[in-house]
Design an enzyme around this catalytic site. Structure first.
Site, PDB file in Angstrom:
ATOM      1  N   GLY A 135       1.642   7.718   2.568  1.00 28.50           N
ATOM      2  CA  GLY A 135       1.595   6.883   3.761  1.00 28.50           C
ATOM      3  C   GLY A 135       0.164   6.722   4.232  1.00 28.50           C
ATOM      4  N   GLU A 187       0.238   0.010  10.007  1.00 25.92           N
ATOM      5  CA  GLU A 187      -1.215  -0.231   9.888  1.00 25.92           C
ATOM      6  C   GLU A 187      -1.997   1.018  10.320  1.00 25.92           C
ATOM      7  OE1 GLU A 187      -0.408  -2.451   8.407  1.00 25.92           O
ATOM      8  OE2 GLU A 187       0.655  -4.023   9.465  1.00 25.92           O
ATOM      9  N   HIS A 208      18.083  -2.129  32.285  1.00 24.39           N
ATOM     10  CA  HIS A 208      19.313  -2.834  31.895  1.00 24.39           C
ATOM     11  C   HIS A 208      20.522  -1.895  31.827  1.00 24.39           C
ATOM     12  CE1 HIS A 208      16.550  -6.045  30.778  1.00 24.39           C
ATOM     13  NE2 HIS A 208      17.558  -6.842  30.506  1.00 24.39           N
ATOM     14  N   GLY A 209      20.286  -0.607  31.852  1.00 24.95           N
ATOM     15  CA  GLY A 209      21.397   0.335  31.772  1.00 24.95           C
ATOM     16  C   GLY A 209      22.175   0.168  30.483  1.00 24.95           C
ATOM     17  N   PRO A 227       6.533   5.828  -1.861  1.00 27.63           N
ATOM     18  CA  PRO A 227       7.531   6.807  -1.398  1.00 27.63           C
ATOM     19  C   PRO A 227       6.919   8.117  -0.916  1.00 27.63           C
ATOM     20  CG  PRO A 227       8.329   5.718  -3.369  1.00 27.63           C
ATOM     21  CD  PRO A 227       6.920   5.238  -3.164  1.00 27.63           C
ATOM     22  N   TRP A 251       8.611   0.345   1.718  1.00 27.01           N
ATOM     23  CA  TRP A 251       8.423  -0.196   3.072  1.00 27.01           C
ATOM     24  C   TRP A 251       7.537  -1.432   3.056  1.00 27.01           C
ATOM     25  CZ3 TRP A 251      12.242   1.873   5.233  1.00 27.01           C
ATOM     26  CH2 TRP A 251      12.552   3.232   5.075  1.00 27.01           C
ATOM     27  N   GLN A 254      16.105   0.989  30.238  1.00 26.13           N
ATOM     28  CA  GLN A 254      16.518   1.777  31.406  1.00 26.13           C
ATOM     29  C   GLN A 254      16.955   0.849  32.548  1.00 26.13           C
ATOM     30  OE1 GLN A 254      16.631   4.991  31.048  1.00 26.13           O
ATOM     31  NE2 GLN A 254      17.377   5.482  33.100  1.00 26.13           N
ATOM     32  N   ARG A 264      20.918  -8.841  38.796  1.00 24.35           N
ATOM     33  CA  ARG A 264      21.879  -7.736  38.792  1.00 24.35           C
ATOM     34  C   ARG A 264      21.893  -7.047  40.163  1.00 24.35           C
ATOM     35  NH1 ARG A 264      26.004  -5.156  35.727  1.00 24.35           N
ATOM     36  NH2 ARG A 264      25.741  -2.889  35.800  1.00 24.35           N
ATOM     37  N   LEU A 323       0.833  -1.197   0.000  1.00 25.29           N
ATOM     38  CA  LEU A 323       0.000   0.000   0.000  1.00 25.29           C
ATOM     39  C   LEU A 323       0.875   1.257   0.000  1.00 25.29           C
ATOM     40  CD1 LEU A 323      -2.842   1.277   0.231  1.00 25.29           C
ATOM     41  CD2 LEU A 323      -2.671   1.035   2.705  1.00 25.29           C
TER      42      LEU A 323
END
Lengths: 84, 370
Positions: B117, B346, B321-322, B114, B142, B319, B250, B111
């Protein structure tokens, strides 16, 4: 199912989406801007579910869904009304 | 083998590699077809699995948890095969539907262009009449997983307006050019497609001529939004699992991260989002099962919420997981990139907001009709 029953049901469905404006059974709800672009699909889903019909691609001209009158006429053409 | 068993053994352990290599092996789709996933949404009468919508949604959520790239391939296949099953003429269905529902062939969705959209009804690809055929000319961009796809649902303009037609990838004049380095969904490598005087028979037209937007694109995107809602919910679940595992093992300041209350707050928010997203797509699934007109807005709401929440959850997972969350040793950086895509596809989430607002402005209005 009578034509009058069908008209009431179609009108009641449209009134869910057109809450604060009057419209006549012959009014083109698309042209009047009363409904958005999703309405075409919602109308197909509603009519097929409520009246047990399955529309063909030939039925899907927007003209058939633009007003209460047009939809009742389409349902009549699909033979859903009992003979008087 | 169950679907979950296949996901655990063959999808989840490989999802990062597919992301790096920007490809998903075709065999994976064949395996999923064998498990009944590719035809689950099509009725038994039409050769599909005819599974309950909620069961299909659970499968999509499970796949989305492991790989959103793969989920996106399932999405485009579902969209194109749905369009054929719902709007195709008998001849086209006989020719294509058995191979699509069995998974022998993969369907794709063309659909976006370029310069086009969200304004989908303005596509510029031309469908010109040539006897009993269409001559297709134009460029699509795309297009997900185009290198894997066997047949595309292509939207173009006719003299009567937007119209959809099936175009096999191997048709002369079709050129597929992959786009590398996309932010997310890398396993389902997006492509640019050019159609130069591509001739396909008119019997492969999907839906009424000129109604390609009102009915075909509209309903097909609705199917796509359901898939993305379920998949995004799976992605949130993946973020919760990864964050919980990491926070428990951790240690910082002598205790696991899970004992730090600000980390707990992030986990609480993503867990709440998961449960809400799951409830919303299930509500949409129920409406879809019953073919209710409200299913469209239920699906739009589910997609909007799940994709937005997935982005937030993935952001929080990184965040937690740093620096480790930014590197290749943990999957959360993939979740972060994939989540961002779910907000765009979509129909962008701004388009979803407009639809939800328009519906609310009617549904919640105090009736004032004279």
């Amino acid at each position: 199912m009578t034509q009058s029953d069908a008209r009431s049901k179609v009108r009641a469905f449209l009134e869910k989406f057109i809450r604060d404006q009057d419209f006549e059974d012959g009014d083109n709800v698309f042209a009047l801007g009363l409904v958005n672009s999703l309405m075409a699909m919602q109308l197909v889903l509603f009519l097929e579910k409520e009246f047990g019909v399955k529309f063909t691609n030939q039925d899907l001209n927007l003209k058939n869904f633009r007003s209460v009158d047009a939809m009742v006429e389409l349902l009549g053409a699909r033979g859903i009304f009992a003979a008087a | 083998m169950t679907l979950q068993g296949y996901i655990d053994s063959a999808i989840a352990p490989r999802a990062d590699r597919w992301d790096c290599e920007e490809r998903i092996p075709r065999q994976v789709l064949s395996d999923l077809a064998g498990l009944g996933v590719l035809g689950a949404h099509v009725s038994i009468a039409q050769g599909g699995g005819g599974r309950p919508v909620v069961e299909w949604g659970e499968a999509l959520e499970a796949v989305g948890e492991a790989s959103m790239s793969l989920l996106s391939v399932l999405t485009i296949h579902a969209m194109s095969s749905y369009a054929l099953a719902r709007w195709g003429e008998a001849e086209a269905q006989q020719e294509w539907l058995p191979s699509l529902t069995s998974g022998a062939k993969l369907g794709g969705f063309c659909l976006t262009e370029p310069t086009i959209g969200c304004d989908a009804k303005s596509v510029t690809t031309r469908l010109e009449e040539a006897g009993d055929s269409w001559r297709v000319t134009g460029t699509k961009r795309w297009t997900s997983a185009a290198e894997l796809v066997d047949v595309f649902l292509v939207f173009g303009q006719t003299d009567q307006g937007p119209t959809a037609v099936l175009v096999p990838r191997e048709t002369p004049g079709v050129t597929v050019t992959p786009i590398s380095g996309v932010l997310g969904f890398r396993g389902a490598r997006a492509c640019e497609l050019t159609f130069k005087d591509v001739v396909v028979p008119k019997r492969w037209t999907i839906g009424p001529q000129g109604m390609g937007f009102s009915y075909v694109a509209s309903s097909t995107l609705d199917v796509g939004r359901f898939c993305i809602a379920c998949g995004s919910t799976g992605l949130i679940r993946a973020c919760v699992r990864a964050s919980v595992d990491y926070a428990r093992q951790r240690k910082q300041f002598g205790v696991p991260l899970s004992e730090h209350q600000l980390i707990q707050a992030l986990i609480a928010d993503m867990t709440t989002s998961y449960k809400a997203a799951n409830a919303l797509w299930r509500q949409a699934a129920k409406a879809r099962e019953e073919l209710l007109p409200s299913s469209i807005m239920e699906t739009t709401t589910a997609k909007y919420f799940a994709s937005t929440a997935a982005s937030r959850a993935a952001n929080d997972a990184v965040q937690i997981h740093g620096a480790n969350g930014c590197g290749p040793d943990y999957p959360v950086q993939r979740y972060f990139r994939d989540a961002r895509i779910t907000e765009l596809i979509e129909g962008s989430n701004q388009m979803q907001q407009v639809m939800i607002a328009q519906d609310a402005l009617n549904a919640f209005a105090t009736r004032r009709r004279r």
